[in-house]
Every structure is written in structure tokens, then in C-alpha cells.
Design a protein around this motif. Sequence first.
Motif, short mmCIF file in Angstrom:
data_model
loop_
_atom_site.label_atom_id
_atom_site.label_comp_id
_atom_site.label_asym_id
_atom_site.label_seq_id
_atom_site.Cartn_x
_atom_site.Cartn_y
_atom_site.Cartn_z
N ASN A 3 0.80 -1.20 0.00
CA ASN A 3 0.00 0.00 0.00
C ASN A 3 0.85 1.27 0.00
O ASN A 3 0.50 2.26 -0.64
N GLN A 4 1.97 1.19 0.72
CA GLN A 4 2.84 2.36 0.81
C GLN A 4 3.42 2.74 -0.56
O GLN A 4 3.46 3.90 -0.95
N TYR A 5 3.82 1.70 -1.28
CA TYR A 5 4.37 1.88 -2.63
C TYR A 5 3.34 2.56 -3.54
O TYR A 5 3.63 3.51 -4.26
N LYS A 7 0.71 4.30 -2.59
CA LYS A 7 0.47 5.65 -2.09
C LYS A 7 1.52 6.63 -2.60
O LYS A 7 1.20 7.72 -3.06
N GLU A 8 2.77 6.20 -2.54
CA GLU A 8 3.87 7.06 -3.01
C GLU A 8 3.77 7.29 -4.52
O GLU A 8 3.99 8.40 -5.01
N ASN A 9 3.44 6.23 -5.25
CA ASN A 9 3.32 6.38 -6.72
C ASN A 9 2.22 7.37 -7.07
O ASN A 9 2.40 8.22 -7.94
N ALA A 11 1.07 9.78 -5.22
CA ALA A 11 1.52 11.13 -4.84
C ALA A 11 2.51 11.68 -5.86
O ALA A 11 2.45 12.86 -6.22
N THR A 12 3.41 10.82 -6.34
CA THR A 12 4.40 11.26 -7.32
C THR A 12 3.74 11.70 -8.62
O THR A 12 4.07 12.75 -9.19
N GLN A 15 2.02 14.97 -8.14
CA GLN A 15 2.99 16.06 -8.08
C GLN A 15 3.47 16.43 -9.49
O GLN A 15 3.60 17.60 -9.83
N SER A 48 -5.90 0.91 -4.91
CA SER A 48 -5.68 2.24 -5.49
C SER A 48 -6.98 3.05 -5.47
O SER A 48 -6.95 4.27 -5.28
#
Length: 232
Positions: A3-5, A7-9, A11-12, A15, A48
Motif C-alpha cells: 500500500n505504501q508503494y 500511495k507514493e506512486n 503522490a508522485t 505532483q 488504489s
Amino acid sequence: MNNQYLKENIATIKQRITSACQRAGRSVEEITLVAVTKTVDSDIVNQSIALGICDIAENKPQEIVRKHDLIKGPVNWHMIGHLQSNKVKQIIDRVKLIHSVDRQSVVDEIEKRAAAHHKVIDILVQVNIGAESQKSGVAIADVKALLNYIEACRHIRVLGLMCIAPFMADPEQVRPYFKQMKAIFDEVKAMPLQNSKIEILSMGMTDDFEVAIEEGATMIRVGTGLYGARNY
Ligand SMILES: *Cc1c(COP(=O)(O)O)cnc(C)c1O
């Protein structure tokens, strides 16, 4: 994939969208992010969606059928792959938008199936912007004729155009194709069409969506950047 991966993707990607919009003097609200979920396990897709993804795309009708009951939550389905006429009936009541309409035979089939369901189906016309023989899409010279043909269809509404730009090592090399798509989009918008509402320009993928946004995309289709590399 955890999930963290994911979440970061997400967010990236958000951005990157924000930065591209800032460079182009555009608002992020103008851009719809469509998550391309082909080959992605339905559990991951559901994660997701829980993280805020609301539009998902598949390129094969049978995958839309298979995943439809496995995906949870209110989500808009997009069909982005080459569409064979005999597959239209499988997806007609499952998709929000078909991006890949490129010839009269598939228009006829969508019209027939949509009429049978008493629905109006939203579509995009796919343009073969690089004139690549191996790619789907209507030739640039035939875009207006196809739009005029669709005018007679009471159960189809054209919302805009889609393209898959030629593959280039450097996304900057794709810019002229996106520029040309935007010019065609503006021409089409100026056509006196009754049954269309031209407002969506679907272009840009993981490697080139910033350039696409700078050139006027309103919808981008991102797979690898969200879910990681596909192993095919
Ligand atoms: C696979 C696919 C994408 C996403 O490509 P990525 O490079 O993984 O972001 C976008 N559009 C279409 C039509 C695709 O088939």
C-alpha cells in the motif's frame, strides 16, 4: 506491491501533474487522471481506488468483463484498446467512455448496441497521429469525415479525441505530435456538430504526460507510473 508503494506512486504522479500544470499556466482541475489497470491484479486496483483513484482503464473487453465484478467502489471504466466490433456488446453497459473509436464499422456496432440498451454512449475518436501502420486510429485526413458520420447516430455522443503518440526515447520528441493533436482538437471543436460536445483530449502516458499537459491534454492515461512495470 504494498500500500505504501502505491500511495507514493499516486503522490508522485499527482505532483508531476501539478508541476506540468504550473509550467503551462493551467489548473489541475482541468486534468483527469485515468489509471491504466491492464494486467494489474484486482486487489491492487481496489487498493488504489481506496487511495482516491476514480477512473480506471483496460485495453481488452474481456478484461473489463472479468474485472467488473471484482472491482469495488464507484469507479468510471474506460476502454482504451483496439475495439473489434464483435466485442462491443460485452462492454456497452459497463464503460463510461470508449477512447478507441476509429472506423465506421465500430461506430455502427456501438450505435446498434447502445440503441438496444436505450443508452447514449460517450466516445472519443482515436487519431493515428504518427501515421503508424501498426497503430489503430483514424488517419488525420479522415477525422472530420468520421465525426460527420457519427452525427447521424442518435445513441453516440463524441466528447473528444484520443491518441497514442509514437514511441520516442525522449518525451520532448513527442511534443510536435501532441501539438498537432491539439490543433486538430481545436478544429474539431469549431465544427458545427449537433450531437457532440468536444471537450476531452486524451493524450499522454507515464513517460510523456507532462509534455501532453503542456500541449493541452485534459485526460492522461497512466499505468506504469502508478502500478509499476508490467511484465509483458
Ligand atoms: C498501456 C496503455 C497506457 C499506459 O501506458 P504506461 O506507459 O504504462 O503509462 C496508456 N494508453 C494506452 C492506450 C495503453 O494501452
